[in-house]
Design an enzyme around this catalytic site. Structure first.
Site, mmCIF file in Angstrom:
data_model
loop_
_atom_site.group_PDB
_atom_site.id
_atom_site.type_symbol
_atom_site.label_atom_id
_atom_site.label_comp_id
_atom_site.label_asym_id
_atom_site.label_seq_id
_atom_site.Cartn_x
_atom_site.Cartn_y
_atom_site.Cartn_z
ATOM 1 N N ASP A 21 27.070 112.670 -36.656
ATOM 2 C CA ASP A 21 27.846 112.732 -35.588
ATOM 3 C C ASP A 21 27.202 113.828 -34.613
ATOM 4 O O ASP A 21 26.252 114.429 -34.957
ATOM 5 C CB ASP A 21 29.156 113.670 -35.884
ATOM 6 C CG ASP A 21 30.140 113.300 -34.612
ATOM 7 O OD1 ASP A 21 29.991 112.605 -33.846
ATOM 8 O OD2 ASP A 21 31.202 114.079 -34.945
ATOM 9 N N GLU A 61 23.662 113.100 -30.057
ATOM 10 C CA GLU A 61 23.099 112.575 -28.811
ATOM 11 C C GLU A 61 21.786 112.990 -28.164
ATOM 12 O O GLU A 61 21.189 112.702 -27.791
ATOM 13 C CB GLU A 61 24.243 112.467 -27.642
ATOM 14 C CG GLU A 61 25.280 111.727 -27.738
ATOM 15 C CD GLU A 61 26.377 112.188 -29.060
ATOM 16 O OE1 GLU A 61 26.250 113.247 -29.372
ATOM 17 O OE2 GLU A 61 26.872 111.056 -29.530
ATOM 18 N N ASP A 67 34.652 108.975 -29.033
ATOM 19 C CA ASP A 67 36.148 109.389 -28.915
ATOM 20 C C ASP A 67 36.685 108.734 -27.989
ATOM 21 O O ASP A 67 36.808 109.132 -26.641
ATOM 22 C CB ASP A 67 35.896 111.035 -28.476
ATOM 23 C CG ASP A 67 35.118 111.820 -29.670
ATOM 24 O OD1 ASP A 67 35.130 111.312 -30.723
ATOM 25 O OD2 ASP A 67 34.591 112.986 -29.360
HETATM 26 C C1 GLC Z 1 33.283 114.462 -32.743
HETATM 27 C C2 GLC Z 1 33.416 113.010 -33.198
HETATM 28 C C3 GLC Z 1 34.742 112.791 -34.133
HETATM 29 C C4 GLC Z 1 34.868 113.911 -34.809
HETATM 30 C C5 GLC Z 1 34.774 115.396 -34.258
HETATM 31 C C6 GLC Z 1 34.839 116.635 -35.219
HETATM 32 O O1 GLC Z 1 34.548 114.370 -31.634
HETATM 33 O O2 GLC Z 1 33.180 111.874 -32.423
HETATM 34 O O3 GLC Z 1 34.784 111.637 -34.776
HETATM 35 O O4 GLC Z 1 36.150 113.969 -35.856
HETATM 36 O O5 GLC Z 1 33.625 115.448 -33.601
HETATM 37 O O6 GLC Z 1 34.002 116.448 -35.955
#
Ligand code: GLC
Length: 774
Positions: free
Chosen positions: A403, A406, A488
């Protein structure tokens, strides 16, 4: 881009020479080269300096020499143009200004041309480049990565720069998490070609000049390096595109099940309760996720031992219930100069983190506070990152979410008012010593490089098994290493609706294994939206529910038994369809075909089907027509050419017509089977590999000639090289036959055969090859 204001252009072609499959043309310094990689893929490069750059180690494409040389021919035409071609494409270099025309050699049809004022250009004071082409009024453009908006990308400007878009995915959104500069163009007869811009800098495809009929491709640096891909069918283009950028390897079978996730489950106890509830309520599920709440102060590779005292025990107990544990990992490593946190200490000591051009450690804010960022473009850093997973892997966790890659970072603590997303300075150095470059070049491939590291670590730990890795960001080729989700989103009807063209678009771009957060991440899903989202989400290639911390609960049971029953039924349908779905995935892994496809993939010559983005095909043989608006209990469904069967009732209707389908909330969505298909079904399972496929149900859907065919792919569900079997079913003149190839022996099972209007037939034991006469 500056090049649009003061462009320099190549002059007249001075000389040209052909070496094997490559044609070079010199335009008085600037040069164009054309290489026929395969009969249907031409690589066309433009370098203002005349010097073409060597291949980068992080390039999503293989070296040209990896492709067997195709038959190549070349000529010079009377007007001074030079041609090079193979059986699928002819590329003509025009005598002036480096302009290029690409033709279909079979018909002479022009696929691409630059028009009288188009062609390549560059900014003499900088590094930006553009290529202007004709954008004929009858061309539709699909793909271009992760996008909001309709399927056809005409009329908009599409920027490629991986961006954490944490609020608002709406029609005006441009950059999102992934950058895939590839389009599939289709004319009104349904004939296609494709174009992939092999450039990792920030780039733009500008399709807004509909009046001037010009399409502009621009990039901030590097080379204009384009792969032009022959059709004529969408499958030809996507197949060729993925032969260059790679295909999704077949995932472990469990990953096709339902994934249950939420950010905000705070304790091990809560995770156990959720798992128990999934099982108690009969919600089929295969994976449960641990988000950053499981970590000690949100630091990667740690556990909050107060709240998660026994991770190994948790993983083991979940596994005993048929649930895989998937853990989230961010790219930011908490800045902890005082020591006590090995990933930071080690990474800093070894110089593995990014520093700015002045040599100062690049520190920005992510969840744990100030963080440093590994330079994944370096092989030694990837190796180290992989080994940071060793303890987690030893705990029994072998599936991860990559995660915030980017990479996402802010200028102030995330929760501080006014905190803004920022990028590393463009001149931030990256890469190994022999390929040292800047962030501007590698921003878009940062996540791909991380995924290579993680996937490598999983495979090292479990050799011979297929890994599951989910990545938010990526560039072309992402599918080789990871599945992906659309980041998101939020719990709005509009975003439910948006998810379909978004996933269809990703599928055309090679990202076959993709999903959107079921229920929506931010905001609060009400009962009807939640139910409709599970109904559609059960048809996403990746069926994962997720929800943000602080938003209202959206587990299937939160609105009571009525809504829960809808969600359960939707997932049960997915599980019943698993034999078919797994076969579609296996085919996708071999051919690059999307798992979830827009109608245009098979019916591009049908004007009513071509731009449809509120229906989708799952593989070739199933079509889902979701309900995307509140209060709707019926919907119009367009049936393309042929005969279609409502999966719920078995009722048949003929295509090139719309029907009004019942779509009650408490039921299944309108789903249609293609006449001519035999679709394999299995029993409902609590998890994918709960038991053998027994009974196997073959539902036969005859076409107008009373014939049908189908395929079933089977293997052990996890092995990379183990035995497999492909069984082909045919229905003709009332007789059903089965022929099995391959060395996988399925467990003993019964086969039921259902043909509309006939009594069900049962074979007590499936011998592999068999025949059932009327
Ligand atoms: C980001 C991710 C999401 C995750 C959050 C906390 O927003 O896209 O899926 O739950 O981070 O880790």
């Amino acid at each position: 881009m500056a090049a649009e204001q003061t462009p320099a252009r190549p002059g007249t072609m001075r000389e040209h020479r052909r070496i094997g499959r490559t044609l070079f043309a010199d335009y008085g310094g600037p040069a164009v080269s054309v290489t026929l990689l395969t009969p249907g893929i031409a690589r066309i490069r433009f370098a203002p300096s005349g010097a073409f750059a060597p291949r980068r180690s992080w390039s999503p494409v293989p070296p040209d020499d990896d492709f067997d040389e195709p038959p190549v021919s070349g000529t010079t035409t009377a007007d001074g143009a030079v041609e090079i071609g193979s059986t699928g494409l002819t590329v003509r270099l025009e005598p002036a200004a480096g302009r290029v025309t690409v033709l279909d050699p079979a018909t002479g049809r022009v696929l691409l041309s630059d028009g009288p004022d188009g062609g390549p250009a560059w900014d003499p004071d900088g590094s930006a480049l553009t290529w202007t082409r004709r954008m004929p009024a009858d061309q539709h453009y699909f793909g271009l990565g992760e996008r909001t908006g309709p399927l056809d990308k005409r009329g908009r400007r599409h920027t490629f720069w991986n961006t954490d878009r944490f609020s608002g995915h709406c029609p005006g959104t441009d950059e999102l998490y992934k950058s895939i500069p590839f389009y599939l163009a289709m004319d009104e007869a349904g004939r296609c070609h494709g174009l992939y811009l092999n450039n990792t800098y920030r780039s733009v495809f500008d399709l807004t000049d509909e009046r001037g009929e010009r399409l502009v491709i621009a990039c901030d640096g590097g080379e204009l390096d384009q792969y032009v891909i022959a059709g004529p069918h969408p499958g030809d283009v996507v197949g060729r595109y993925t032969s260059v950028t790679g295909r999704m390897p077949l995932p472990p079978r469990w990953a096709l099940g339902y994934h249950h996730s939420r950010w905000g489950y705070e304790t091990e106890k809560q995770i156990r309760e959720v798992a128990a509830r999934l099982r108690a309520d009969g919600i089929p599920a295969d994976a449960v996720y641990l988000d950053i709440e499981a970590l000690d102060e949100y630091r990667n590779f740690t556990w909050d031992r107060k709240r998660f005292p026994d991770p190994a025990g948790l993983v083991r107990d979940l596994a005993a219930q048929g649930l895989q544990t998937v853990l989230l990992v961010d790219v930011g490593i908490k800045y902890q100069p005082e020591g006590g946190y090995r990933p930071f200490t080690e990474g800093a000591e070894r110089g593995y983190f990014l520093s700015d051009s002045g040599g100062r450690l690049l520190l920005r804010y992510v969840w744990p506070g100030l963080c440093a960022f590994p330079d994944f473009l370096r092989p030694d850093v990837r190796d180290w990152w992989g080994h940071l997973h060793d303890e987690l892997l030893a705990t029994g966790i072998h599936s991860f979410v990559n995660d915030m890659n980017e990479p996402s970072m802010r200028d102030r603590p995330i929760y501080e008012p006014g905190a803004r997303p920022v990028d590393p300075p463009p001149d931030t150095p990256h890469g190994p010593p022999d390929e040292r470059t800047t962030h501007a070049e590698v921003h878009n491939v940062y996540a791909n490089a991380e995924n290579v590291a993680t996937r490598g670590a999983i495979i090292r730990h479990r050799p011979g098994e297929r890994p599951f890795l989910l990545s938010r960001a990526g560039f072309a080729g992402l599918q080789r290493d990871a599945a992906t989700w659309t980041g998101d989103n939020a719990s709005y009807w509009e975003e439910l609706e948006l998810s379909l063209p978004q996933l269809l678009t990703l599928g055309l771009c090679g990202a076959a294994f993709a999903g959107a957060d079921i229920g929506g991440f931010y905001a609060d899903a009400g009962p009807e939206l939640l139910a409709r989202w599970y109904q559609l989400g059960a048809f996403y290639p990746l069926a994962r529910a997720h929800n943000a911390k602080g938003c209202s609960d959206q587990e299937p049971w939160v609105w009571g038994e009525r809504i829960e029953a809808v969600c359960r039924r939707a997932l049960e349908l997915r599980y019943r369809l698993l034999p078919y779905l797994y076969t579609v995935f296996a085919d996708a892994s071999r051919t690059g075909a999307p798992v979830l496809r827009p109608l245009l993939y098979h019916y591009g010559d049908d004007e009513s089907a071509r731009l449809r983005d509120d229906q989708a095909l799952l593989g070739r043989d199933l079509m889902v027509a979701p309900v995307l608006r509140p209060g709707r209990r019926t919907r119009e469904v367009y049936l393309p050419e042929g005969r279609w069967y409502d999966l719920r009732t078995g009722a048949a209707a003929d295509g090139r017509a719309s029907v009004l389908a019942d779509a009650p909330l408490e039921g299944e969505l309108p789903v249609y089977a293609r006449g001519g298909a035999v679709i394999p079904f299995g029993p409902v399972r609590r998890w994918v590999d709960e038991g053998p496929l027994d009974p196997l149900t073959l539902r036969v859907f005859p076409d107008a000639d009373n014939a049908a065919e189908g395929v079933l792919y089977e293997d052990d569900g996890v092995g990379v090289t183990g035995p497999s079997a492909t069984t082909r079913y045919a229905y003709r003149g009332g007789t059903v036959t089965a022929r099995r190839d391959g060395d996988f022996a399925p467990a003993r099972r019964a086969v039921r055969v259902e043909v509309p209007g006939r009594p069900e037939r049962v074979l007590d034991e499936d011998p592999g090859d068999w025949e059932l006469s009327p």
